[in-house]
Design an enzyme around this catalytic site. Sequence first.
Site, PDB file in Angstrom:
ATOM      1  CG  HIS A  25      31.692  10.106  24.304  1.00 11.98           C
ATOM      2  ND1 HIS A  25      30.915   9.360  23.447  1.00 11.98           N
ATOM      3  CD2 HIS A  25      32.270  11.073  23.534  1.00 11.98           C
ATOM      4  CE1 HIS A  25      31.004   9.849  22.225  1.00 11.98           C
ATOM      5  NE2 HIS A  25      31.825  10.896  22.253  1.00 11.98           N
ATOM      6  CD  GLU A  26      34.647  14.156  24.886  1.00 11.13           C
ATOM      7  OE1 GLU A  26      35.723  14.271  24.271  1.00 11.13           O
ATOM      8  OE2 GLU A  26      33.536  14.298  24.340  1.00 11.13           O
TER       9      GLU A  26
END
Length: 447
Positions: A25-26
């Site tokens: 996600h990051e």
Amino acid sequence: METVELFLGRLVSFLVVLSIVVIIHELGHFASAKFFRIRVDVFSMGFGRRIFGVRRGETDYRFSAIPLGGYVKLAGEQAEDATGKADEFQSHPRWQRIIVYVMGPTMNVVLSLGLFSASYMAGVSVPAYRDEPPRIGFVEADSPARKAGLAVGDMLLEIDGRKVPTWNDVDLVISTSPRKELRVTVERDGKPIDVPMTTDSKTRYSIGYAGFQPAIPAVVEIVSNGMPAARAGLQKGDRIVALNGVAIGTFQQMSGMIRSSPGKEMLFSIERGGALIEKRITPADEKGIGRIGVSPYQPSVVKVYSFFPAIGEGAKQCWEMSTLVLEILKKYARREMPLSSLSGPLDIAAISYSFASSGLAAFIAFVAAISLQLGIINMVPIPVLDGGHVFILLLESGARRDFSLKIKERILQVGFVLLVALMLFVVINDVVKFLPESMYKYVPWRD
């Protein structure tokens, strides 16, 4: 010792799942920020104090003390930290900032698609009945289906207006509709019949329950060591044809008779290798329920796809699961599903370990499911979440001006309080699920 191993197994499984889905996600935020030449000050695996790392250019790539996912720190992301430099987040156009926020959840979806597709290429084993037409083969006594008048042989056509061509479709509708009156359309004797049925709720996860099932042959697959069936010499492949002289058609019918006869000797008529043999078995008494220690044979099919068909099946799986998640969120909003069915970190840790213990393929599928859910939930327009940031940016775009710093702070504060309250609730909800029934029945949100 077993308790310690179980705790460590759940902890490690949870951390692995969380780390994978959060770092991916990051990475979406990181890659899109780099693309738009937004300065990234920190890319951290974990939270808290920096343990070690390396600086490359403008970014500190680090491992931090608390191994709960990770984060990306963008220069000037918070308005109060912005200095007006060209490489800061707030200095870039709104459409670029929106893309940076959206790319986190997008990467979660991409990960899910990749993992689901890879599993289809490797081969997925699924129970054969799930893709079969839902003809009822067994109706449990005193169940919602029995009370509604549904019978063996009925073909399920629609449930609550939704067509159900397979048992998989039936399971999805029923499991997400606890304690709800549904209109069930079945085909009986060649004619469609509408039947009202109110579902029940099973387990402390409030899973919808109807009480009808496909027919499962009364064929033994697993014989548990030390149980009455093993002591009597039952074997894998044995077909139970009669019990106490009563003809047996399904495993469910046999199981029901055994469960109601704890401590009572029963005569089993068994077909083995073309011959008929008889054995007398006394079911063990486990809190008033009879058990002999056998599991049924359930035919399964292995689905293996080449590259492009596998991607197609992976996309289909992502779409169906996304639709299901949105449907469940809608039911929560309408109070059609109890809050007790929510799962927090303790539940996810237990489920993670269960899937990890089931093999790599099952664990990969679980990671894919969690990643997809994280991506969808992150786009819900709640302040603090990515969807909340996107929503604010869209409002500012519509107004053609930036909101004041004070307004943004208040919005984020409200979002933070809501998020913390939700996290506290799901943790408490996880804990109370382990309470004995004498105490759990007083939990106010259990229904």
